[in-house]
Structure formats: structure tokens, C-alpha cells
Design a protein around this motif. Structure first.
Motif, PDB file in Angstrom:
ATOM      1  N   GLY A  26       0.794  -1.214   0.000  1.00  0.00           N
ATOM      2  CA  GLY A  26       0.000   0.000   0.000  1.00  0.00           C
ATOM      3  C   GLY A  26       0.829   1.268   0.000  1.00  0.00           C
ATOM      4  N   ASP A  27       0.117   2.367   0.040  1.00  0.00           N
ATOM      5  CA  ASP A  27       0.723   3.696  -0.015  1.00  0.00           C
ATOM      6  C   ASP A  27       1.268   4.092   1.354  1.00  0.00           C
ATOM      7  N   PRO A  28       2.530   4.528   1.461  1.00  0.00           N
ATOM      8  CA  PRO A  28       3.099   4.904   2.763  1.00  0.00           C
ATOM      9  C   PRO A  28       2.302   5.997   3.479  1.00  0.00           C
ATOM     10  N   TRP A  29       1.772   6.929   2.739  1.00  0.00           N
ATOM     11  CA  TRP A  29       1.015   8.010   3.380  1.00  0.00           C
ATOM     12  C   TRP A  29      -0.283   7.476   3.980  1.00  0.00           C
ATOM     13  N   GLU A  30      -0.926   6.536   3.294  1.00  0.00           N
ATOM     14  CA  GLU A  30      -2.126   5.934   3.850  1.00  0.00           C
ATOM     15  C   GLU A  30      -1.797   5.130   5.098  1.00  0.00           C
ATOM     16  N   ALA A  31      -0.596   4.534   5.129  1.00  0.00           N
ATOM     17  CA  ALA A  31      -0.169   3.812   6.326  1.00  0.00           C
ATOM     18  C   ALA A  31      -0.055   4.759   7.522  1.00  0.00           C
ATOM     19  N   VAL A  32       0.461   5.956   7.288  1.00  0.00           N
ATOM     20  CA  VAL A  32       0.550   6.953   8.358  1.00  0.00           C
ATOM     21  C   VAL A  32      -0.845   7.341   8.834  1.00  0.00           C
ATOM     22  N   ARG A  33      -1.750   7.561   7.898  1.00  0.00           N
ATOM     23  CA  ARG A  33      -3.106   7.951   8.263  1.00  0.00           C
ATOM     24  C   ARG A  33      -3.797   6.848   9.067  1.00  0.00           C
ATOM     25  N   LEU A  34      -3.542   5.593   8.700  1.00  0.00           N
ATOM     26  CA  LEU A  34      -4.145   4.488   9.431  1.00  0.00           C
ATOM     27  C   LEU A  34      -3.558   4.384  10.835  1.00  0.00           C
ATOM     28  N   ALA A  35      -2.251   4.590  10.957  1.00  0.00           N
ATOM     29  CA  ALA A  35      -1.618   4.551  12.283  1.00  0.00           C
ATOM     30  C   ALA A  35      -2.188   5.629  13.192  1.00  0.00           C
ATOM     31  N   ARG A  36      -2.644   6.728  12.605  1.00  0.00           N
ATOM     32  CA  ARG A  36      -3.192   7.841  13.385  1.00  0.00           C
ATOM     33  C   ARG A  36      -4.705   7.754  13.576  1.00  0.00           C
ATOM     34  N   HIS A  37      -5.330   6.720  13.097  1.00  0.00           N
ATOM     35  CA  HIS A  37      -6.798   6.629  13.140  1.00  0.00           C
ATOM     36  C   HIS A  37      -7.284   6.869  14.570  1.00  0.00           C
ATOM     37  N   SER A  38      -8.235   7.782  14.706  1.00  0.00           N
ATOM     38  CA  SER A  38      -8.660   8.210  16.043  1.00  0.00           C
ATOM     39  C   SER A  38      -9.348   7.110  16.846  1.00  0.00           C
ATOM     40  N   ALA A  39      -9.810   6.057  16.162  1.00  0.00           N
ATOM     41  CA  ALA A  39     -10.510   4.983  16.868  1.00  0.00           C
ATOM     42  C   ALA A  39      -9.591   3.832  17.262  1.00  0.00           C
ATOM     43  N   ARG A  40      -8.290   3.942  16.957  1.00  0.00           N
ATOM     44  CA  ARG A  40      -7.376   2.879  17.402  1.00  0.00           C
ATOM     45  C   ARG A  40      -7.378   2.808  18.922  1.00  0.00           C
ATOM     46  N   PRO A  41      -7.247   1.620  19.498  1.00  0.00           N
ATOM     47  CA  PRO A  41      -7.257   1.497  20.967  1.00  0.00           C
ATOM     48  C   PRO A  41      -6.145   2.322  21.604  1.00  0.00           C
ATOM     49  N   THR A  42      -6.458   2.918  22.733  1.00  0.00           N
ATOM     50  CA  THR A  42      -5.494   3.704  23.493  1.00  0.00           C
ATOM     51  C   THR A  42      -4.825   2.838  24.557  1.00  0.00           C
ATOM     52  N   THR A  43      -3.859   3.414  25.242  1.00  0.00           N
ATOM     53  CA  THR A  43      -3.195   2.680  26.327  1.00  0.00           C
ATOM     54  C   THR A  43      -4.197   2.241  27.387  1.00  0.00           C
ATOM     55  N   LEU A  44      -5.117   3.130  27.776  1.00  0.00           N
ATOM     56  CA  LEU A  44      -6.097   2.754  28.795  1.00  0.00           C
ATOM     57  C   LEU A  44      -7.072   1.700  28.271  1.00  0.00           C
ATOM     58  N   ASP A  45      -7.376   1.742  26.970  1.00  0.00           N
ATOM     59  CA  ASP A  45      -8.188   0.676  26.391  1.00  0.00           C
ATOM     60  C   ASP A  45      -7.475  -0.664  26.531  1.00  0.00           C
ATOM     61  N   TYR A  46      -6.212  -0.694  26.159  1.00  0.00           N
ATOM     62  CA  TYR A  46      -5.444  -1.939  26.265  1.00  0.00           C
ATOM     63  C   TYR A  46      -5.290  -2.369  27.726  1.00  0.00           C
ATOM     64  N   ALA A  47      -5.054  -1.409  28.619  1.00  0.00           N
ATOM     65  CA  ALA A  47      -4.892  -1.759  30.035  1.00  0.00           C
ATOM     66  C   ALA A  47      -6.124  -2.487  30.554  1.00  0.00           C
ATOM     67  N   GLY A  48      -7.295  -2.008  30.160  1.00  0.00           N
ATOM     68  CA  GLY A  48      -8.525  -2.630  30.626  1.00  0.00           C
ATOM     69  C   GLY A  48      -8.782  -3.994  30.020  1.00  0.00           C
ATOM     70  N   ARG A  49      -8.156  -4.273  28.868  1.00  0.00           N
ATOM     71  CA  ARG A  49      -8.423  -5.530  28.166  1.00  0.00           C
ATOM     72  C   ARG A  49      -7.342  -6.586  28.392  1.00  0.00           C
ATOM     73  N   ILE A  50      -6.086  -6.174  28.583  1.00  0.00           N
ATOM     74  CA  ILE A  50      -5.022  -7.179  28.681  1.00  0.00           C
ATOM     75  C   ILE A  50      -4.547  -7.410  30.110  1.00  0.00           C
ATOM     76  N   LEU A  51      -4.900  -6.503  31.031  1.00  0.00           N
ATOM     77  CA  LEU A  51      -4.454  -6.641  32.418  1.00  0.00           C
ATOM     78  C   LEU A  51      -5.633  -6.881  33.339  1.00  0.00           C
ATOM     79  N   ASP A  52      -5.389  -7.660  34.384  1.00  0.00           N
ATOM     80  CA  ASP A  52      -6.356  -7.816  35.460  1.00  0.00           C
ATOM     81  C   ASP A  52      -5.972  -6.868  36.593  1.00  0.00           C
ATOM     82  N   ASP A  53      -6.983  -6.325  37.268  1.00  0.00           N
ATOM     83  CA  ASP A  53      -6.770  -5.524  38.478  1.00  0.00           C
ATOM     84  C   ASP A  53      -5.822  -4.350  38.221  1.00  0.00           C
TER      85      ASP A  53
END
Length: 568
Positions: A297-324
Motif C-alpha cells: 500500500g501507499d506509505p502516506w495511507e499507512a501513516v493515516r491508518l496509524a493515526r486513526h482516532s478509533a485505534r485502541p489507546t493505552t487505557l483501552d489496552y490496560a482494561g483488556r489485557i491486564l487484570d486488576d
């Protein structure tokens, strides 16, 4: 009616009490069952040291601790009354020898040593007796390696004991320094009020600082400050909420939640859960297996996808991959940067410290509040504080990188942005515990690297990692921000290109279309990747781990020596 303390009035009818804040009547038995928290306004009435121990320790687990004898009246001090008379009265009223009680015990079955202060005893002032008790508790914690819990309530140093009272600040700080060197956890619970020498010594030297809602803490009291500077202080000054905002405490915890919250931290021991099942051989890999294929694919589109506002955040991951998971706050200097979050939790039964950039998700107002994941110096210093705590307790550090770069504002520069980043690079280079970094979205410049000096660096299948943003590169080298797509291609910032350069070690698979299309699946893949990498790192002896981390970064930018033995 009888006045008992500023937050509570006991009526002539003993079945009822009146809240000192909202003036509502509360039935006495209900008030007691609610741990003396007003059910209407949430005001936390002051408790005695004895009540603190009874509320927090498991029934029947308490063993009192004593300290050696201290001077009764070292100065022969007399103001309106001789000091010995004041001591005798305080002892008669409280039934205590000094302004603190110390004990060994358990909380939810976890061993703990507690030193609890009592404001009724000469305002909880720090004198030789209190200093001896806190030091005795620290020594017992050092001997048994049981965590130390400090419960503070004080108006400051005890003036009647003069400079000997001042010396208790250094004495108790020294005792806590020994616990730091031994890797023993220290918790502090700030209750109302905590001022002066106690606030400026053991109360704020703890690894984790909890505070009750509305409790006040500071070095100088509000009246002293207003008298000195001749100005009125803002509403809420020095309260729990003010202190959290300014990075001085980790969390505000209501009294009913204290035992559960404290139990979480007491359970951290940096050992594997004996019931934990290691990743079985032949299990499906969460990694993209090859770097030989070009990034599609296009490198610029890759950058835009990496920046997608709906990608999980650190707190999203914390709640899903960690207990307590429990988030910790503040740099202990003056701020709590919202662009960096961190805390402790369990990854497949293993206690870990998770730290990462927090962009704010798919809500514009929240993204603005989080500064779009661009950390201030306070964010990097918070991260450094949590890394040091992880090293002290032997916890692996996991960092999730997703930032366009460090905060470029004038306030950040004035507060030492470059220094804060440099300090993190140095700290992580020598941190004696495993470090794993995952670029979950956008890894931009020094703001990313400040959380990425790691033993293993992973990147999401749709992540990017570069020295500068494409827009910044285009503006500087092309003299045209519109050339960002060309810069994105030239910077070779996509996962397989990074893997070929040796900058990352693994590419973590994402759901088709990107992590934002199925955050639950993305988290499951990331969790499996982290478990695999930690299974590899944890057995490595710490000196070797740090040495190999250093070797990893020394190799970057150096041509391999291809000379054979005997060549010129």
C-alpha cells in the motif's frame, strides 16, 4: 451539643450526628456502618489511630509494635503550661502514649506493617516519640520485608521539643531510604490534615500515595501562607483534588474502597503466579512472521491508518489485557500530564508496570485534553517515577507508544522538555528490570523514544515509527508541508522496513483493516505477544539483561566489522 472535630457534631441525642460540612443529620449506627462518611455529601470525618487499625487490618491479625524510650521533656519547655502537663493531658484524653500507633497485621491476608497517626494527640505533631515509632515500624518492615503502610494526620513538627523534633524528619526519611534500597514497598495514606514536617518527610516519600477525598496536605498551612504573602488562596487549595491535579498523589480513594485498594498494592511481589500456564509450544503466533515481503500500500495511507482516532489507546489496552489495573498519577514535582498514563496490573498472573501515551480516543474534546498524546516534561517524569518503582519492586515494564512527538509548547520548553526526555533515555538504558515497548500506533521522534529504550521493541502491523513526522520532514527538507506523502515514503517508517533495519524485533498482528476495527481482537493479539516476549526475557539474569540492552543500541548506525582474522 458537643463539638468533637471540625467535620462532626455529636448531638445531645447520641443516636444522631450532624455532618460538619452539609449539616445534615445522620443516624449514628448508619454513620458507623458507613465508616464515618456522610451519606449525603461524602465528607470523611476524622478517625482515631485505633479506628484506622480496626477498619483496615484483618480481625485478630494485629500485633502491637513499640519503640524505645525517648526524652520526656528535652528542653524543659514552658509556654502557658509546662510541656509535661500537655503530654499528660493528651495521654489521658486519647489513651495513647504518643501520637501514633504501630502494629504488624494483615489486610486481606497480605502481611503489612502499619504506623497510624492520631490528630487528637497534640495535633498529631512530629516529636521524638512519633519519630521513634515510625522508624520502628520501618525497621520491622525491613526485617520482615512486609510492606509498610503509613497513615498520616498531623499539624507539623512538635515545637516543644525544638530542633530534636526537626531531626525526626531526617530520621524517618533515612529509614524509608533503607526500604528503598531493600526493595520493600511503602504506601502512604494521607488523611485530613497532614502538614509541616510529616508532609515534608515520610508522608510523601512513599512509593504509592493514596489520599482520602477532601483531605488536605501541604508544608505550610493556609493561614500561614496567606499571612506571609498577603493574598487569599484559591478555593480547594491543598485539598486531595488539588494535589491530584498537581501530581502530588497517585489516587483519591474513598474510605469504603481503601482495604481493597491497599490489598491490590500489597499483592505486588514480582513473582509469577504459580498457577500461571506458560505459552504452550505450537500455539498460534501473534507475530507477522517475515520481513522479506515489502510493506503493502501507499506509505502516506499507512501513516493515516496509524493515526486513526478509533485505534485502541493505552487505557483501552490496560482494561483488556491486564487484570486488576490501578492507574497511578503525578510526577511529584507539580503536574500530572494527561498525555502519559501508567499503573500496575496483572498480565496472565504476572505483576507488571504499564506506561503509555494516551491520545484520547475517538472524542475530540478528550483528545484535546490529552494533548493528542504529546507528553509534557511532567509526563516523562511521571513515566520515570513509575519505572523506578517497577525496578525497586522487580516488576517488568511495558510501554505502549502512540504519539506524534513530545509536546512542542513554550511551557514544555520552559519546564525542561529536552532534559526530561534525556533523563528517561538514560534511566531506561540501565533500568535493572525487563522492558518491552510496543508501538501501537504512531511513534514520533524523541517523544516516542523516551518510552522506547527497551530490551524488545514491537510494533503493530499498522504502526509507524520515525525520527520526525512526515509533515515536519516535508516542511524542513522539501520546504513544502504538502510534500508529506513523499516524506512518508522516504523515511521508511513502516513495520517491515523497521524490522529489516533492526529497530523493531517483532510485528504484532492486527485484525483485518486495523486495530480499530476489532479492539478486543487487537488486545488479545497484543496480550499474547507480550506474554511470549516476557517468557523469553524473565529468566535472563539482570546484569546480562542490561548489558544486552546496551549492546542493542550501540549497534545502531555502525557498519558490521567484516574483517577476517589476520587481515590488514
Amino acid at each position: 451539643m458537643i463539638e468533637t472535630d471540625p467535620g462532626l457534631t455529636v448531638l445531645d441525642r447520641p443516636d444522631w450526628v450532624k455532618c460538619g460540612r452539609c449539616a445534615e443529620l445522620v443516624y449514628g449506627k448508619r454513620f458507623t456502618r458507613g465508616l464515618q462518611v456522610c451519606p449525603d455529601c461524602g465528607d470523611h470525618a476524622r478517625l482515631t489511630a485505633r479506628q484506622r487499625l480496626e477498619q483496615l487490618l484483618d480481625p485478630g491479625s494485629e500485633t502491637p509494635l513499640e519503640a524505645g524510650r525517648t526524652p520526656h521533656d528535652p528542653l524543659g519547655f514552658v509556654d502557658s503550661r509546662p510541656y509535661p502537663e500537655r503530654l499528660d493531658q493528651a495521654r489521658a484524653v486519647t489513651g495513647m502514649r504518643e501520637a501514633a500507633l504501630c502494629a504488624r497485621g494483615t489486610i486481606h491476608g497480605h502481611p503489612v506493617v502499619v504506623a497510624a497517626m492520631d490528630f487528637r494527640f497534640l495535633g498529631g505533631s512530629l516529636g521524638c516519640g512519633v519519630g521513634a515509632l515510625v522508624t520502628a515500624a520501618a525497621n520491622e518492615s525491613l526485617r520482615t520485608r512486609a510492606p509498610l503502610l503509613l497513615i498520616t494526620a498531623s499539624g507539623g513538627a512538635r515545637m516543644q521539643e525544638g530542633v530534636l523534633s526537626l531531626m525526626q524528619m531526617a530520621k524517618t526519611a533515612q529509614a524509608l531510604a533503607e526500604l528503598d534500597e531493600a526493595g520493600v514497598l511503602v504506601l502512604s495514606l494521607i488523611t485530613d490534615p497532614t502538614y509541616g514536617g510529616v508532609a515534608a518527610s515520610f508522608a510523601t516519600l512513599a512509593d504509592v500515595i493514596l489520599i482520602e477525598p477532601g483531605a488536605r496536605m501541604g508544608f505550610a498551612g493556609p493561614r500561614v501562607i496567606e499571612h506571609t504573602i498577603g493574598e487569599r488562596l484559591p478555593a480547594g487549595f491543598q485539598t486531595a483534588e488539588f494535589l491530584l491535579e498537581h501530581g502530588m498523589v497517585d489516587a483519591i480513594v474513598s474510605r469504603p474502597a481503601l482495604r481493597t485498594t491497599i490489598r491490590h498494592f500489597l499483592a505486588l511481589d514480582a513473582t509469577r503466579d504459580p498457577d500461571r500456564v506458560e505459552t504452550p509450544a505450537g500455539a498460534p503466533t501473534p507475530f507477522v512472521s517475515t520481513a522479506n515481503e515489502p510493506d503493502e500500500g501507499d506509505p502516506w495511507e499507512a501513516v493515516r491508518l496509524a493515526r486513526h482516532s478509533a485505534r485502541p489507546t493505552t487505557l483501552d489496552y490496560a482494561g483488556r489485557i491486564l487484570d486488576d489495573f490501578h492507574e497511578l498519577h503525578g510526577d511529584r514535582i507539580g503536574a500530572d500530564c494527561p498525555a502519559v498514563v501508567g499503573g500496575v496490573g496483572l498480565l496472565d498472573g504476572l505483576p507488571v508496570m504499564l506506561i503509555g501515551h494516551q491520545k484520547g480516543g475517538d472524542n475530540l474534546a478528550e483528545r484535546q485534553r490529552r494533548k493528542f498524546g504529546m507528553a509534557t516534561p511532567a509526563g516523562f517524569r511521571k513515566a520515570a517515577r513509575l519505572m523506578r518503582l517497577a525496578a525497586k519492586l522487580g516488576l517488568p515494564v511495558l510501554t505502549l507508544v502512540d504519539t506524534p512527538g513530545a509536546n512542542p509548547g513554550p511551557d514544555a520548553e520552559a519546564n525542561g522538555q529536552a532534559v526530561a526526555i534525556a533523563e528517561n533515555l538514560r534511566l531506561m538504558a540501565r533500568l535493572p528490570t525487563p522492558i518491552v515497548t510496543v508501538v501501537t500506533g504512531e511513534g514520533g521522534s524523541g517523544g516516542a523514544l523516551a518510552l522506547a529504550v527497551a530490551d524488545r521493541v514491537l510494533i503493530g502491523e499498522n504502526g509507524v515509527y520515525s525520527v520526525i513526522s512526515p509533515e515536519g520532514c516535508a516542511a524542513i527538507l522539501w520546504k513544502d508541508p504538502a510534500a508529506a506523502p513523499a516524506a512518508a515514503a522516504a523515511l521508511r517508517m513502516r513495520p517491515r522496513e523497521l524490522l529489516r533495519q533492526g529497530v523493531v524485533d517483532h510485528i504484532v498482528r492486527e485484525p483485518p483493516g486495523g486495530a480499530h476495527t476489532d479492539p478486543g481482537k487487537a488486545a488479545a493479539l497484543l496480550r499474547a505477544a507480550l506474554i511470549r516476549v516476557l517468557d523469553e526475557l524473565l529468566p535472563i539474569e539482570r546484569t546480562r539483561l542490561v548489558r544486552e540492552r546496551g549492546d542493542r543500541f550501540r549497534r545502531f548506525g555502525v557498519e558490521p566489522d567484516t574483517r577476517t582474522e589476520g587481515s590488514a
